[in-house]
Design a protein around this motif. Sequence first.
Motif, PDB file in Angstrom:
ATOM      1  N   SER A  15      23.481 -18.789  66.486  1.00  0.00           N
ATOM      2  CA  SER A  15      24.700 -19.603  66.522  1.00  0.00           C
ATOM      3  C   SER A  15      25.902 -18.877  65.916  1.00  0.00           C
ATOM      4  O   SER A  15      26.991 -19.441  65.837  1.00  0.00           O
ATOM      5  CB  SER A  15      24.466 -20.911  65.784  1.00  0.00           C
ATOM      6  OG  SER A  15      24.168 -20.649  64.437  1.00  0.00           O
ATOM      7  N   MET A  16      25.760 -17.631  65.461  1.00  0.00           N
ATOM      8  CA  MET A  16      26.877 -16.892  64.869  1.00  0.00           C
ATOM      9  C   MET A  16      28.004 -16.682  65.880  1.00  0.00           C
ATOM     10  O   MET A  16      29.177 -16.766  65.515  1.00  0.00           O
ATOM     11  CB  MET A  16      26.404 -15.534  64.322  1.00  0.00           C
ATOM     12  CG  MET A  16      25.525 -15.667  63.102  1.00  0.00           C
ATOM     13  SD  MET A  16      26.383 -16.441  61.753  1.00  0.00           S
ATOM     14  CE  MET A  16      26.774 -15.038  60.788  1.00  0.00           C
ATOM     15  N   ALA A  17      27.695 -16.408  67.100  1.00  0.00           N
ATOM     16  CA  ALA A  17      28.722 -16.191  68.123  1.00  0.00           C
ATOM     17  C   ALA A  17      29.507 -17.478  68.341  1.00  0.00           C
ATOM     18  O   ALA A  17      30.740 -17.448  68.494  1.00  0.00           O
ATOM     19  CB  ALA A  17      28.090 -15.716  69.422  1.00  0.00           C
ATOM     20  N   ASP A  18      28.811 -18.611  68.328  1.00  0.00           N
ATOM     21  CA  ASP A  18      29.494 -19.901  68.504  1.00  0.00           C
ATOM     22  C   ASP A  18      30.435 -20.179  67.328  1.00  0.00           C
ATOM     23  O   ASP A  18      31.565 -20.627  67.513  1.00  0.00           O
ATOM     24  CB  ASP A  18      28.477 -21.033  68.609  1.00  0.00           C
ATOM     25  CG  ASP A  18      27.618 -20.923  69.872  1.00  0.00           C
ATOM     26  OD1 ASP A  18      28.102 -20.289  70.828  1.00  0.00           O
ATOM     27  OD2 ASP A  18      26.511 -21.469  69.866  1.00  0.00           O
ATOM     28  N   ILE A  19      29.996 -19.893  66.132  1.00  0.00           N
ATOM     29  CA  ILE A  19      30.820 -20.124  64.952  1.00  0.00           C
ATOM     30  C   ILE A  19      32.047 -19.207  64.968  1.00  0.00           C
ATOM     31  O   ILE A  19      33.168 -19.636  64.689  1.00  0.00           O
ATOM     32  CB  ILE A  19      29.997 -19.919  63.658  1.00  0.00           C
ATOM     33  CG1 ILE A  19      28.922 -21.018  63.565  1.00  0.00           C
ATOM     34  CG2 ILE A  19      30.883 -19.920  62.421  1.00  0.00           C
ATOM     35  CD1 ILE A  19      27.916 -20.802  62.468  1.00  0.00           C
ATOM     36  N   ALA A  20      31.845 -17.938  65.309  1.00  0.00           N
ATOM     37  CA  ALA A  20      32.966 -16.995  65.371  1.00  0.00           C
ATOM     38  C   ALA A  20      33.984 -17.444  66.424  1.00  0.00           C
ATOM     39  O   ALA A  20      35.201 -17.380  66.198  1.00  0.00           O
ATOM     40  CB  ALA A  20      32.455 -15.591  65.687  1.00  0.00           C
ATOM     41  N   PHE A  21      33.498 -17.909  67.554  1.00  0.00           N
ATOM     42  CA  PHE A  21      34.390 -18.382  68.618  1.00  0.00           C
ATOM     43  C   PHE A  21      35.179 -19.609  68.151  1.00  0.00           C
ATOM     44  O   PHE A  21      36.383 -19.700  68.365  1.00  0.00           O
ATOM     45  CB  PHE A  21      33.579 -18.708  69.870  1.00  0.00           C
ATOM     46  CG  PHE A  21      34.407 -19.217  71.001  1.00  0.00           C
ATOM     47  CD1 PHE A  21      35.237 -18.365  71.716  1.00  0.00           C
ATOM     48  CD2 PHE A  21      34.375 -20.564  71.343  1.00  0.00           C
ATOM     49  CE1 PHE A  21      36.010 -18.841  72.745  1.00  0.00           C
ATOM     50  CE2 PHE A  21      35.152 -21.044  72.368  1.00  0.00           C
ATOM     51  CZ  PHE A  21      35.967 -20.180  73.085  1.00  0.00           C
TER      52      PHE A  21
END
Length: 195
Positions: A15-21
């Motif tokens: 979920s890191m990519a979702d949080i960064a986005f």
Amino acid sequence: MAKGKREIQEVNAGSMADIAFLLLVFFLVTTTMNQNQGVKATLPPYVDPDDIPEIDYKQRNILEILVNKNDQLLVGGDELKITDLRETAVNFLKADGKGGPDLPESSDKAVISLKSDRGTSYQAYLQVQNELAAAYREVRDEYARSLYNENYTTIYDRYYDPNTTSSEDKKRIKKIKGKFPKKLSESEPEDFGGN
């Protein structure tokens, strides 16, 4: 009891990519961008330099304004504060042949010549422009009140409102601009203030 190797737990990075986005979108939406200031001016149509007629203006019809690199004003040969520029311009525009040989023959022949140094700050240049625009607005408002009992800006706004356009307002605007045409001459900045 034998000690075995401990397993290292993995961090779930799915979920890191979702949080960064989401953070990127948040900062883009909440950040304000600086707006460039500009000078609102109506430029004249292009004229071929060979077709420009030679115009001979009398010196008394020209109010010369110089702005040096230190943002100081020289108006008509005298040092002047920017806060006094509007009053000086209004008096020059309203002179209408009265008041001596240094004032214009008539208000429709009055020309304001603005020249700035290359080192002049943008803020000072804008202040001078605003004061000169306010001077024209003031003399036009006063003249309109004497003729029509309402401000020029009111007539102008009503004329350019698509719901209230009338030919009477167009005639009024033409008459007021005929009496006080905006003749503001600006020359290219140069280094007259020294280095």
